[in-house]
Design a protein around this motif. Structure first.
Motif, PDB file in Angstrom:
ATOM      1  N   UNK A 281       0.832  -1.200   0.000  1.00 24.35           N
ATOM      2  CA  UNK A 281       0.000   0.000   0.000  1.00 24.35           C
ATOM      3  C   UNK A 281       0.869   1.253   0.000  1.00 24.35           C
ATOM      4  N   UNK A 282       2.051   1.172   0.634  1.00 26.08           N
ATOM      5  CA  UNK A 282       2.978   2.303   0.636  1.00 26.08           C
ATOM      6  C   UNK A 282       3.317   2.775  -0.776  1.00 26.08           C
ATOM      7  N   UNK A 283       3.758   1.867  -1.642  1.00 21.47           N
ATOM      8  CA  UNK A 283       4.013   2.282  -3.026  1.00 21.47           C
ATOM      9  C   UNK A 283       2.780   2.841  -3.735  1.00 21.47           C
ATOM     10  N   UNK A 284       1.588   2.298  -3.410  1.00 23.70           N
ATOM     11  CA  UNK A 284       0.352   2.801  -4.014  1.00 23.70           C
ATOM     12  C   UNK A 284       0.113   4.248  -3.623  1.00 23.70           C
ATOM     13  N   UNK A 285       0.221   4.533  -2.329  1.00 22.47           N
ATOM     14  CA  UNK A 285       0.020   5.900  -1.853  1.00 22.47           C
ATOM     15  C   UNK A 285       1.121   6.820  -2.365  1.00 22.47           C
ATOM     16  N   UNK A 286       2.362   6.318  -2.339  1.00 25.52           N
ATOM     17  CA  UNK A 286       3.483   7.103  -2.865  1.00 25.52           C
ATOM     18  C   UNK A 286       3.262   7.439  -4.328  1.00 25.52           C
ATOM     19  N   UNK A 287       2.829   6.430  -5.108  1.00 26.63           N
ATOM     20  CA  UNK A 287       2.622   6.623  -6.543  1.00 26.63           C
ATOM     21  C   UNK A 287       1.567   7.675  -6.824  1.00 26.63           C
ATOM     22  N   UNK A 288       0.398   7.561  -6.173  1.00 28.45           N
ATOM     23  CA  UNK A 288      -0.686   8.501  -6.462  1.00 28.45           C
ATOM     24  C   UNK A 288      -0.356   9.904  -5.961  1.00 28.45           C
ATOM     25  N   UNK A 289       0.281   9.990  -4.793  1.00 28.42           N
ATOM     26  CA  UNK A 289       0.641  11.291  -4.228  1.00 28.42           C
ATOM     27  C   UNK A 289       1.711  11.966  -5.088  1.00 28.42           C
ATOM     28  N   UNK A 290       2.697  11.165  -5.503  1.00 35.31           N
ATOM     29  CA  UNK A 290       3.742  11.691  -6.399  1.00 35.31           C
ATOM     30  C   UNK A 290       3.129  12.173  -7.703  1.00 35.31           C
ATOM     31  N   UNK A 291       2.226  11.372  -8.277  1.00 30.22           N
ATOM     32  CA  UNK A 291       1.613  11.732  -9.551  1.00 30.22           C
ATOM     33  C   UNK A 291       0.795  13.013  -9.419  1.00 30.22           C
ATOM     34  N   UNK A 292       0.024  13.123  -8.340  1.00 34.43           N
ATOM     35  CA  UNK A 292      -0.789  14.326  -8.131  1.00 34.43           C
ATOM     36  C   UNK A 292       0.095  15.564  -7.959  1.00 34.43           C
ATOM     37  N   UNK A 293       1.151  15.430  -7.144  1.00 33.50           N
ATOM     38  CA  UNK A 293       2.031  16.572  -6.901  1.00 33.50           C
ATOM     39  C   UNK A 293       2.782  17.000  -8.164  1.00 33.50           C
ATOM     40  N   UNK A 294       3.005  16.047  -9.046  1.00 34.59           N
ATOM     41  CA  UNK A 294       3.704  16.356 -10.296  1.00 34.59           C
ATOM     42  C   UNK A 294       2.738  16.893 -11.347  1.00 34.59           C
ATOM     43  N   UNK A 295       1.535  16.293 -11.435  1.00 34.35           N
ATOM     44  CA  UNK A 295       0.601  16.649 -12.499  1.00 34.35           C
ATOM     45  C   UNK A 295      -0.134  17.959 -12.252  1.00 34.35           C
ATOM     46  N   UNK A 296      -0.448  18.268 -10.987  1.00 31.79           N
ATOM     47  CA  UNK A 296      -1.198  19.509 -10.719  1.00 31.79           C
ATOM     48  C   UNK A 296      -0.437  20.736 -11.215  1.00 31.79           C
ATOM     49  N   UNK A 297       0.861  20.912 -10.872  1.00 33.28           N
ATOM     50  CA  UNK A 297       1.596  22.055 -11.434  1.00 33.28           C
ATOM     51  C   UNK A 297       1.748  21.966 -12.958  1.00 33.28           C
ATOM     52  N   UNK A 298       1.909  20.718 -13.479  1.00 35.01           N
ATOM     53  CA  UNK A 298       2.058  20.554 -14.932  1.00 35.01           C
ATOM     54  C   UNK A 298       0.777  20.965 -15.662  1.00 35.01           C
ATOM     55  N   UNK A 299      -0.381  20.499 -15.177  1.00 29.50           N
ATOM     56  CA  UNK A 299      -1.643  20.923 -15.794  1.00 29.50           C
ATOM     57  C   UNK A 299      -1.841  22.421 -15.660  1.00 29.50           C
ATOM     58  N   UNK A 300      -1.409  22.974 -14.538  1.00 28.86           N
ATOM     59  CA  UNK A 300      -1.576  24.418 -14.321  1.00 28.86           C
ATOM     60  C   UNK A 300      -0.805  25.224 -15.370  1.00 28.86           C
ATOM     61  N   UNK A 301       0.374  24.740 -15.725  1.00 29.55           N
ATOM     62  CA  UNK A 301       1.173  25.433 -16.738  1.00 29.55           C
ATOM     63  C   UNK A 301       0.541  25.335 -18.122  1.00 29.55           C
ATOM     64  N   UNK A 302      -0.218  24.252 -18.349  1.00 33.64           N
ATOM     65  CA  UNK A 302      -0.840  24.031 -19.646  1.00 33.64           C
ATOM     66  C   UNK A 302      -2.120  24.851 -19.823  1.00 33.64           C
ATOM     67  N   UNK A 303      -2.718  25.285 -18.677  1.00 27.68           N
ATOM     68  CA  UNK A 303      -4.005  25.994 -18.757  1.00 27.68           C
ATOM     69  C   UNK A 303      -3.846  27.414 -19.287  1.00 27.68           C
TER      70      UNK A 303
END
Length: 303
Positions: A281-303
């Motif tokens: 479960x640790x890798x699952x939470x790490x994966x989703x949290x990492x993805x969210x923290x990376x994608x939110x700023x990336x999507x923000x730059x694209x908007x």
């Protein structure tokens, strides 16, 4: 252009759409990859006997399908996928996308207070953790979906042929059973998740703007946050899971569950499933949290 500074803290302002898209994408990806892992963890936490052999472990995880071929056994790890999809995606959008709004509010209205109390750098990390804790408590709104998912994973007999609408009509607010224990688990767990991540960015990588973190820095920060969250919330998570996986007509309270665990299984029972959770479960939470923290700023730059 640098983010605005309020109360001595840089404010990471992302658009609402970016927050929803980034968090939602993380939830979808997590569900697609890790649902079987989640089922295994829930069944291990629900097990009330000592596992002394590989054959017993096989029976706990795969139950009636323990003697089936490997491929068939694997597909038994996908019960409750519909509930899981609704719960996990909504949960990640709410949690990962909602925490920045609470953080922004705290920064705007209470930033100076946090800085005076904890110091400038510490104040920003504590604000991120506090925002996570507040949003974690509110997560109990989604509890019925989590209850249905866990019962499908660990106690499918509880449904007895009833569909979801019939269960909702029959059980009503009974689906919120264990909400207090869920909130009690989420408050410190979410505090540790967002606080651990913020602390890594603040002290390990010396970042004043958390959104400027690279994918690698976000990954390390996510490991720190998710590990801290799982350890802190482990005892109450076991209690919560046992309350939720009971048959619908069982009304055993959390206090009784704790007393029975302490009496029959000992103190170590409150950390049952912790190692599998850290490994799976640790890798699952790490994966989703990492993805969210990376994608939110990336999507923000694209908007």
């Amino acid at each position: 252009m640098s983010p605005p500074a309020i109360g001595g803290n840089l404010v990471e302002k992302e658009s609402t759409i970016a927050r929803i898209l980034g968090a939602g994408t993380a939830g979808v990806a997590e569900l697609a990859i890790f649902h079987p892992v989640d089922t295994i963890a829930k069944r291990l936490m629900s097990n009330q006997s000592r596992i002394a052999s590989a054959s017993q472990l096989n029976e706990v995880i795969f139950r009636k399908s323990a003697s089936e071929p490997a491929v068939r056994r694997f597909f038994t790890l996908f019960p409750g996928l519909g509930y899981a999809a609704a719960y996990k995606i909504l949960q990640r959008v709410y949690k990962y996308g909602g925490q920045p709004f609470v953080r922004d509010y705290l920064t705007t209205h209470h930033g100076d207070s946090f800085n005076r109390t904890f110091g400038k750098g510490n104040g920003k990390a504590i604000m991120a953790a506090t925002a996570g804790s507040i949003i974690g408590v509110g997560e109990v709104v989604l509890l019925p979906l989590d209850v249905l998912k866990i019962k499908r994973q660990t106690n499918p007999e509880a449904f007895r042929g009833r569909g979801v609408m019939r269960i909702v009509r029959d059980e009503g607010f009974g689906l919120y059973r264990g909400w207090g224990w869920t909130a009690a688990r989420n408050a410190p767990g979410s505090f540790a998740l967002f606080g651990g991540s913020a602390a890594a960015k603040q002290y390990l990588f010396k970042l004043s703007d958390y959104n400027s973190a690279t994918w690698f820095q976000n990954f390390i920060a996510s490991i720190a946050g998710s590990s801290a969250s799982l350890i802190v919330s482990a005892p109450l998570d076991v209690v919560k899971t046992r309350i939720q996986n009971q048959n619908f007509e069982v009304k055993e309270s959390g206090v009784k569950v704790i007393a029975k665990m302490a009496r029959n299984e000992g103190a170590s029972s409150f950390f049952k499933g912790l190692v599998p959770k850290l490994l799976m479960t640790g890798p699952k939470l790490t994966f989703s949290f990492w993805l969210a923290q990376t994608l939110i700023p990336a999507f923000n730059k694209m908007m």
